[in-house]
Scaffold this motif. Structure first.
Motif, PDB file in Angstrom:
ATOM      1  N   THR A  85       0.800  -1.230   0.000  1.00 13.35           N
ATOM      2  CA  THR A  85       0.000   0.000   0.000  1.00 13.35           C
ATOM      3  C   THR A  85       0.834   1.282   0.000  1.00 13.35           C
ATOM      4  N   ASN A  86       2.116   1.178   0.324  1.00 15.35           N
ATOM      5  CA  ASN A  86       2.936   2.393   0.330  1.00 15.35           C
ATOM      6  C   ASN A  86       3.844   2.475  -0.902  1.00 15.35           C
ATOM      7  N   GLN A  87       3.398   1.845  -2.004  1.00 10.73           N
ATOM      8  CA  GLN A  87       4.104   1.932  -3.275  1.00 10.73           C
ATOM      9  C   GLN A  87       3.112   2.290  -4.376  1.00 10.73           C
ATOM     10  N   SER A 138      -2.467  -0.909  -4.882  1.00  9.24           N
ATOM     11  CA  SER A 138      -1.492   0.049  -5.425  1.00  9.24           C
ATOM     12  C   SER A 138      -0.406  -0.678  -6.218  1.00  9.24           C
ATOM     13  N   GLN A 172       2.826  -5.999  10.963  1.00 11.97           N
ATOM     14  CA  GLN A 172       2.556  -4.607  10.592  1.00 11.97           C
ATOM     15  C   GLN A 172       2.251  -3.735  11.801  1.00 11.97           C
ATOM     16  N   ASN A 180      11.257   2.009   6.802  1.00  9.88           N
ATOM     17  CA  ASN A 180      11.211   1.963   5.335  1.00  9.88           C
ATOM     18  C   ASN A 180      10.656   0.639   4.806  1.00  9.88           C
ATOM     19  N   LEU A 182       7.886  -2.319   3.764  1.00 10.89           N
ATOM     20  CA  LEU A 182       6.672  -2.273   2.948  1.00 10.89           C
ATOM     21  C   LEU A 182       5.439  -2.463   3.820  1.00 10.89           C
ATOM     22  N   LEU A 183       4.391  -1.701   3.512  1.00 13.16           N
ATOM     23  CA  LEU A 183       3.111  -1.864   4.193  1.00 13.16           C
ATOM     24  C   LEU A 183       2.276  -2.856   3.389  1.00 13.16           C
TER      25      LEU A 183
END
Length: 852
Positions: A85-87, A138, A172, A180, A182-183
Motif C-alpha cells: 500500500t505504500n508503493q 497500489s 505490521q 522503510n 513495505l506496508l
C-alpha cells in the motif's frame, strides 16, 4: 529468477544437529589382543578376522547412520500475492529485467524472509523466494516461496502458511518494524500444484501479453496449428489489461490429451499460480461449438500449460482482449420492474467471472407476487459439496441457496409480496456458466390456477398428482396419496403403476414392487433363464442354471488365464473359437481373448470431443454423436436416420426403404446420406455427402408387425473419419444390456406428435424397459427381436423422422448400437414406450453382409 524458467534450484543446507561421531566400546581384556612373539599363522589369521569384523562393524554403523537415520526432506512450494500500500505502480514493473522491478523484488524477498523468521514452523525450513510479477493496485506482488521440510512436518508448515495473513497483520502492528519497510495487506498464500514444478520438465516457456483497446491479441501453445505441442514442457502466459478493464479470454481450439493428469491447461485469476484463484482446468478436446470464454475479476490473468512425455496433441489457441469494467457482459444486478422480464449471470452463456457479487430487486404490480424461474442453472464446481452445501458459488432467493446443476425450469421460487431479491455470488476460484432466469407477476392467492403447486413452486397439471410419477421433481406430487386398486402400494407410502410389479426394477425404492415375484430365496443366485441356483455353486465350473449364466464373469477363460469355458448362447466366442466367461468383453480396453479378438475393430463408439454437460437440454452438441446419419431424398429432404458402422456401411430401419406409392425408396439412387451433419440445410465443411450404392433390407422384414425392421446401406464411396464422423460400436450377439439402463435416442424427427421436424439434431435420455411389461402395455405386439425404451410418464420419445436412427447404449468406455428406431404408438404418450429393433439379434446377419 523465474521458478518455472530456471527453477528455485537452491541447495538445502546440511542439518547442523546431525551426530557425526561414531564411538566403539573398548576391549574388555587388552592382554588377549596383544600380539604374541613371532608372527604365528593362527595369530595372523585371527588378526585379519578381527580387523575385518571391525571394518564391517564400522561400515555397518556408517551405513545405518547416513542412510537409515537420514533426514528425509520434502520440497514444498507455496505461491502467493500481497498488496503493497505504500508503493505506486510503475510501468517498468511489467519488465522483470528492469532495475525498478529488481529493486522492489529484492525488497519483497527481504520482507518475506523476515516474515518467515517470525514463525518457528517456517524459519528453519525456508529456502528462498522469487518474485514473479507486479500489477496495479497500489502494487500487488506475486511470489513463490520454497521450503525444505522434514518428512512428517508437512501439515505443520501447511497450517503456518495458511495463517500468513495473521502473521503479516501482527508484523505490521509491531513498533519495532523498520520505517522503510513495505506496508502489506490482502495477503493470499496457497500450496503450489505439484504438477507445475515437475522434475521431468525439460523445457520452460514464458510469454507476456498486454491487451489494449480495440485490439484482439492471441496466445497459443508452441507449434499450433502446424505441429503438436512439445513434450515434458511447462508454459505460462502472463496477460494484462489496462487499469479499469478486465480480460476476456476466448478459446477457439482446445485439443489436449484426455487425461488431465498428463497434459492440461490451467487458468488463474492472478499473475502467479495461486490455487485459491484457479478459474478453470481443462484437458481433452472441446467441440468448437462449445463456448470457452472467460472473464477475469481484475486486470490480470495467468494461463499455464504442462505436458508429459507421451501423446502430444495440437494444443490450444485463444483470443485475448480487454473489456471495460461495467460494460454489458461484466455488469449484473439492478432493479427490474413490470409483469415479465429476464436476467442472467454476467457473461452468460459463457463463464461468469470469479469474485462476483450481484443483487437484483424485482418488483411487480401491487397485489401480485413475483415468480422467478431459472431456464438454465449451471453452477457446479469442485469442492461445492453437493447442491445442499452451497459453500462456494450460489444464488440466494427467498432465503434459500441454490448451487450445482439443475434441470431446465426445475428451480422456481414465488414471493409472498410484490417484491423479491435475488443474489448471485461467486468466490475466487472455479467458475461455471451460470444461469438464465425469467420473472413474472402471478396471483399471490393462486400462483398455479387450476394446477397443483409443488413444494418447489413448480406448477403441474392436477391430474398428474398421485399417478406414480415424480412430475414435480421433488416428489411432492406423490406424497400423502391414497393408492387406487390399479396401483402398487409401496411400503414407503408411494403409489406406483401396477404394470411395474415384478419387472426386475425396484421402482418403489424399497423393493415392494418386486416382492412375491418368485424371486430366488436368500443364498440363491438368479439365472438369466429365471431358474435359481445356490450361490455356493456359482463359478464352480458346472452349469447349474441350465443356461450357463452361473458361470459368467468368473475370471476364467481370459487371455491371461489357462484354458477357456464351454461355449453357450451367453458366452463371448473369440476368433480362435474359444469362449470366455466375461460379460461384455468386447472393446472394453482389456484383452480377454488369447488372440486379442475381443479388442479388434474397436476404434468406434466415442466422440472425439470432451463430454458436454447440458442439463435438461434437447439440442445435441456438434460432434456429440458422430455416428448419426441423415438419410435424405431429393423430393422430401430428411426422411430417416441411420448409424455409421464402418467407412462404407450404414444401419437403418427396413421400413424406411419400403416403397410408398410412386416413391421407390428401395432404389439406392433415391437416397443421399449426410455424415457429420448437425443442423439441417447447413452443409458445412464438417459434413460429408454420399450416394447409396446398395440397399439390403432384412429378408424377413414384416411390414405389418415391423418384425426384423433393419436394413443395411452401402455407400457409393467410403467416408473418411473426422472429429465429426465416427462409427458406433456393434455389440456382440451375447452383449447384455441390463433392463433399466439409461440410453440415448437421437434424430431430427418431429419434436411432438404431428409436429414438424427438428432443425438441430435432438437428443433425449430414456430407460430400457422390461420386455414383459412393455409387451403388456402395447397389447402383445412385441416379437423377440424388439426391445422397448422410453419414459413411461410420457414426454420423451422418438417420433416421425427418427426412424432408422440409433438407440445409443453406453457400455464401459464406449457406446454401442443397442437398437434401431422402429415404431411406437404415437409419440411420447404416457405408458407408450418406443419400440426398437434389437441389434444383438442381427449381429451375424450384419457380419455376413458387410464384413463388419
Amino acid at each position: 529468477m523465474d521458478y518455472m524458467d530456471s527453477g528455485l534450484r537452491y541447495t538445502p543446507t546440511q542439518d547442523k544437529d546431525w551426530d557425526a561421531d561414531v564411538q566403539f566400546l573398548p576391549a574388555s581384556d587388552n592382554k588377549k589382543l596383544e600380539k604374541k612373539k613371532g608372527p604365528g599363522k593362527v595369530g595372523a589369521v585371527i588378526g585379519v578376522l578381527v580387523l575385518c569384523v571391525v571394518i564391517a562393524l564400522m561400515a555397518g554403523l556408517l551405513v545405518w547412520h547416513f542412510h537409515y537415520r537420514k533426514d528425509v526432506r520434502v520440497k514444498k512450494m507455496y505461491s502467493g500475492s500481497m498488496r503493497i500500500t505504500n508503493q505506486v505502480f510503475d510501468n517498468a514493473y511489467e519488465n522483470t529485467n528492469s532495475s525498478e522491478f529488481k529493486a522492489l523484488a529484492k525488497q519483497v524477498k527481504t520482507q518475506l524472509k523476515m516474515l518467515y523468521s517470525k514463525s518457528p514452523q517456517l524459519s528453519k525450513y525456508y529456502v528462498g523466494s522469487t518474485v514473479q510479477a507486479f500489477s496495479e493496485g497500489s502494487v500487488i506482488a506475486y511470489y513463490i516461496s520454497e521450503f525444505s521440510v522434514p518428512s512428517g512436518q508437512e501439515s505443520a508448515v501447511d497450517h503456518a502458511m495458511s495463517t500468513m495473513d495473521k502473521l503479516v497483520e501482527k508484523e505490521q502492528r509491531s513498533i519495532y518494524r523498520p520505517g522503510n519497510s513495505l506496508l502489506l495487506e490482502d495477503v493470499i498464500s496457497s500450496e503450489l500444484d505439484s504438477r507445475l514444478f515437475s522434475t521431468k520438465f525439460r523445457k520452460f516457456f514464458r510469454f507476456s501479453e498486454h491487451t489494449r483497446t480495440n485490439h484482439i491479441g492471441q496466445i497459443r501453445s508452441p507449434g499450433f496449428p502446424d505441429s503438436p505441442y512439445p513434450p515434458n514442457t511447462f508454459m505460462q502466459w502472463q496477460v494484462r489489461a489496462d487499469p479499469g478493464y478486465v480480460i476476456k479470454l476466448d478459446f477457439d481450439t482446445m485439443n489436449l490429451e484426455e487425461n488431465c493428469r498428463n497434459d492440461f491447461v490451467k487458468i488463474y485469476d492472478s499473475l502467479v499460480a495461486i490455487e485459491t484463484s484457479v478459474v478453470q482446468e481443462m484437458c481433452g478436446y472441446y467441440a468448437p461449438s462449445e463456448p470457452l470464454a472467460f472473464l477475469s475479476s481484475g486486470n490480470v490473468m495467468l494461463v499455464t500449460m504442462a505436458t508429459n512425455q507421451e501423446k502430444n496433441y495440437p494444443g490450444f489457441r485463444a483470443q485475448v482482449s480487454q473489456v471495460r469494467r461495467g460494460s454489458t457482459n461484466t455488469r449484473c444486478g439492478g432493479r427490474l420492474t413490470g409483469n415479465v422480464g429476464s436476467f442472467t449471470s454476467p457473461n452468460f452463456p459463457n463463464y461468469y467471472p470469479p469474485g462476483t457479487s450481484c443483487e437484483w430487486t424485482i418488483e411487480v404490480p401491487a397485489g401480485k407476487s413475483v415468480k422467478v424461474t431459472f431456464k438454465k442453472f449451471l453452477m457446479d464446481e469442485p469442492g461445492q459439496g453437493g447442491s445442499k452445501g452451497c459453500r462456494k458459488d450460489y444464488v440466494q432467493i427467498n432465503g434459500k441457496k441454490f448451487c450445482g446443476d439443475h434441470e431446465d425450469n426445475s428451480v422456481t421460487e414465488t414471493s409472498s409480496t410484490n417484491q423479491m431479491t435475488v443474489q448471485f455470488y461467486s468466490d475466487g476460484s472455479y467458475v461455471d456458466r451460470g444461469f438464465n432466469a425469467t420473472f413474472e407477476a402471478v396471483d399471490s392467492a393462486d400462483p398455479c390456477p387450476k394446477q397443483f403447486q409443488c413444494k418447489n413452486q413448480r406448477c403441474i397439471k392436477s391430474e398428474l398428482k398421485c399417478d406414480g410419477w415424480n412430475d414435480c421433481g421433488d416428489m411432492t406430487d406423490e406424497f400423502n396419496c391414497k393408492c387406487s386398486s390399479n396401483h402398487i402400494h409401496c411400503k414407503n407410502g408411494l403409489c406406483k403403476p401396477m404394470f411395474w410389479k415384478c419387472d426386475s426394477v425396484d421402482d418403489c425404492g424399497d423393493g415392494t414392487d418386486e416382492e412375491g415375484c418368485g424371486a430366488c430365496a436368500k443364498g440363491q443366485f438368479s439365472c438369466k433363464n429365471g431358474n435359481c441356483a445356490s450361490e455356493k455353486k456359482r463359478c464352480d465350473g458346472r452349469d447349474d442354471c441350465g443356461d450357463g449364466s452361473d458361470e459368467l464373469d468368473c475370471g476364467r477363460g481370459t487371455g491371461s488365464s489357462s484354458g477357456s469355458v464351454a461355449c453357450t448362447d451367453l458366452t463371448f466366442k473369440c476368433n480362435n473359437n474359444k469362449c470366455i466367461s466375461k460379460v461384455n468383453p468386447e472393446c472394453d480396453g482389456d484383452q480377454d481373448c488369447e488372440d486379442g479378438s475381443d479388442e479388434i475393430n474397436c476404434d468406434c463408439g466415442r466422440s472425439k470431443f470432451k463430454s458436454t454437460r447440458i442439463v435438461g437440454g434437447q439440442d445435441a452438441e456438434a460432434g456429440e454423436f458422430p455416428w448419426q446419419v441423415s438419410l435424405q431424398t431429393k423430393r422430401f429432404g430428411h426422411l430417416c436416420g441411420a448409424s455409421l458402422i464402418s467407412p462404407g456401411w450404414l444401419v437403418t430401419a427396413a421400413h424406411c426403404v419400403q416403397d410408398d406409392g410412386r416413391n421407390k425408396f428401395h432404389q439406392p439412387d433415391t437416397w443421399f446420406a449426410y455424415m457429420g451433419l448437425h443442423t439441417q440445410r447447413n452443409i458445412g465443411n464438417t459434413v460429408e455427402k454420399r450416394n447409396i450404392k446398395r440397399i439390403i433390407p432384412h429378408p424377413n422384414y414384416n411390414d405389418y408387425t415391423f418384425d426384423n425392421d433393419i436394413a443395411l446401406m452401402e455407400l457409393e464411396s467410403p467416408v473418411a473419419y473426422s472429429d465429426f464422423i465416427q462409427p458406433i460400436c456393434l455389440p456382440a450377439a451375447q452383449h447384455d444390456f441390463p433392463v433399466g439402463s439409461t440410453v440415448t435416442i437421437t434424430g431430427w424427427g418431429a419434436q411432438r406428435e404431428g409436429g414438424t421436424a427438428a432443425t438441430v439434431l435432438q437428443k433425449a435420455q430414456v430407460r430400457t424397459i422390461n420386455y414383459t411389461v412393455c409387451d403388456k402395455l402395447l397389447g402383445g405386439q412385441l416379437t423377440t427381436r424388439m426391445m422397448c425404451a422410453g419414459i413411461l410418464a410420457g414426454g420423451v420419445d422418438a417420433c416421425q423422422g427418427d426412424s432408422g436412427g440409433p438407440l445409443t447404449i453406453p457400455s464401459g468406455i464406449r457406446n454401442f448400437l443397442g437398437g434401431v428406431v422402429s415404431w411406437g404408438d404415437g409419440c411420447a404418450r404416457r405408458n407408450k414406450p418406443g419400440v426398437y429393433t434389437t441389434v444383438t439379434k442381427f449381429r451375424g446377419w450384419i457380419k455376413q453382409n458387410t464384413g463388419v
